[in-house]
Motif scaffolding. Structure first.
Motif: not given
Length: 576
Positions: A20, A64, A160, A164-165, A167-168, A173
């Protein structure tokens, strides 16, 4: 040097997209809290995956990439978007107490602050959830009630909406990056790792994956008492490491520890290793060389042979550069911190050459049923412990010292030799091929016994007193066994330790005992009597007298002579 090497490793992995980026981290996540647009919980989704561990298939949390998580030792501190049920739902297995309410309120405050003004359905759903969720009414929520034991088992949860989560979500972001980029209130200084001026990390992230350390993680760099402070600098300001370097080295080390195929444990130490280019082929080549199993013995042999002949060394279609810099780090648990047993760096080719030299010193005639040519370091240490005890771990310090000695080509620790002798004595002369190999390797390397290179098997021409005495003891035991087939206890059980340490006090007794055994053999098998008489004459011709004492070095040679002579006897039986 350790932190600098780890930071370079992180930068290589980041360039390959394997770790990451700064401000984010890899976390194990068990379940997803499925939200509606109005922020209501519509379901609990399991994110666990099946994983093969040996012969078993287990269900484990999945990884994740989530916003960088805080380091918690005490107090209340909430993570963003990924945390346990105490913070995200305000409940645990027992319900919702005062302390848990504080955790939830901390998470509620942080999420509302970070998501304030952020557009998008996902951000709105999470915001509405924290505005409306009441932990006291958690049992009235159907999805939570149905999965109560699962969500409160201590694992991490995320938000979520379907697949779709949170953090994504791009907008979330972006909000996280903007918040993170705002200059902190920490002290600035020169980073000891990068040499650049930057904000210094007050607390370093924990390292997970070292057995024996706290399951929540342990620190590699930390200060927790005034005795460790200097010049008025508290906590990690005492060893100034910039925030980037802190994130990089902790991310790299956690990534190394997460790949169990490229780590192994010796005693209480966890061994991790990597090369300067961060290619997995080097890690695979090292773990195969240091810990060969029954299936890859030929591959390891080809690796050593090609290196010795200066031919091209390849593994899995990857060319191995012998001049590549290679790093080996041994970590041991120490309460909430990690101890560095050793840190070693050298060219990869030199490390392999030292390993090959060690295996060459260990070469020993093996029983017919033994199909291994190389005894791995962990299996070597296994020879120094009681096979019948529940805890078969070698002495912690000795285990790491043995590995360091082997990879650096230096002298073995004395405890390896003495522990092997103690184990043989305590088991009344039980000498395995691994133990014989240890004694031979130690005598060659530490006592400079150059002649030992010719002692892989029985050396009938040797006139070394201790070695010849060991051979004599083995022959006397064979005579007793042939005279008394099926005997339960032999002279080894009663006299081995004394014969090994003080021959003069034991061998005259054994020679008298031998005479009665020879009479019985003569009555039943005259040919065997002639064979033993010739063998005894050949051995005794090499001895002038029975010495009163044998030194530790000589005791090792005595055991080798005994082992070689016994293997010669078994070899003749197999030929028949």
């Amino acid at each position: 040097m350790i932190l600098q090497a780890l930071v370079r490793h992180y930068e290589n992995l980041a360039a390959q997209g394997k770790v990451s980026r700064e401000g984010w981290c890899q976390a194990k996540v068990s379940y997803g809290i499925n939200l509606s647009r109005e922020g209501k919980i519509t379901g609990i989704i399991s994110l666990k995956q099946e994983e093969e561990r040996g012969k078993k298939t287990v269900i484990v949390p999945d990884f994740r990439t989530v916003p960088e998580m805080v380091t918690r030792s005490s107090g209340v501190s909430a993570n963003f978007l990924c945390d346990n049920s105490k913070y995200l739902l305000g409940i645990d297995a027992q319900g919702s107490g005062k302390r848990i309410q504080e955790c939830f309120q901390a998470a509620r405050k942080r999420h509302l602050e970070l998501l304030k003004g952020v557009e998008g359905e996902m951000a709105q759903a999470v915001r509405l959830f924290f505005e409306n969720w009441n932990p006291q009414e958690a049992e009235e929520c159907g999805p939570v009630k149905e999965n109560w034991e699962d969500v409160t088992d201590g694992g991490n949860l995320i938000f979520c909406m379907g697949i779709q989560e949170a953090q994504d979500d791009p907008m979330i972001q972006e909000a996280w990056e903007q918040t993170r980029s705002v200059s902190g209130e920490g002290q600035e200084g020169i980073c000891l790792v990068t040499g650049k001026r930057s904000e210094i990390s007050r607390i370093h992230r924990t390292i997970k994956g070292v057995p024996g350390a706290q399951s929540s993680g342990a620190s590699l760099v930390s200060f927790n008492a005034p005795a460790f402070e200097s010049y008025g600098k508290e906590q990690s300001y005492n060893a100034p490491v910039g925030k980037y370097a802190q994130f990089a080295y902790t991310t790299a080390l956690n990534d190394l520890l997460s790949h169990r195929d490229y780590t192994f444990q010796l005693g209480d130490s966890m061994i991790v290793f990597w090369d300067e280019s961060s290619e997995e082929a080097y890690q695979e080549a090292f773990v195969w060389s240091a810990e060969p199993n029954r299936d890859n013995q030929d591959v390891v042999k080809d690796l050593f042979d090609n290196l010795k002949k200066q031919w091209a060394v390849r593994l899995d279609d990857t060319a191995i550069n012998p001049d590549q810099r290679f790093f080996i780090l041994a970590l041991a648990p120490n309460a909430a911190r990690l101890s560095v047993r050793f840190f070693y760096q050298d060219n990869f080719g030199n490390i392999l050459k030292n390993l090959a030299a060690h295996y060459q010193r260990m070469e020993m005639v093996r029983p017919a049923w033994e199909d291994r040519e190389y005894l791995g370091i962990r299996e070597l240490l296994f020879e120094t412990v009681n096979q019948k005890s529940k805890d078969k771990s070698p002495v912690p310090n000795m285990a790491a010292m043995v590995l360091q000695a082997i990879i650096s080509g230096s002298r073995y620790p004395a405890s390896l030799y003495t522990d092997t002798l103690i184990r043989i004595r305590s088991e009344r002369g039980t000498v395995t091929w691994g133990r014989a190999g240890i004694l031979k390797a130690y005598l060659i390397r530490n006592y400079h016994w150059k002649e030992g290179e010719h002692y892989m098997g029985l050396n009938e021409g040797s006139r070394e007193e201790a070695y010849v005495l060991g051979r004599l003891f083995a022959v006397l035991e064979s005579i007793q066994q042939d005279a008394n087939p099926g005997i339960n206890a032999t002279i080894r059980d009663r006299y081995f330790n004394s014969a090994c340490a003080a021959p003069a006090s034991v061998f005259p007794v054994l020679m008298k005992l031998k005479n009665s055994h020879m009479k019985r053999i003569e009555r039943e098998r005259a040919g065997s009597k002639i064979f033993y008489e010739k063998l005894l004459t050949e051995i005794l011709e090499k001895l002038e007298e029975f010495p009163s004492r044998l030194s530790l070095e000589e005791q090792g040679k005595f055991i080798l002579g005994y082992y070689h002579q016994m293997q010669k006897r078994y070899e003749k039986r197999e030929e028949k």
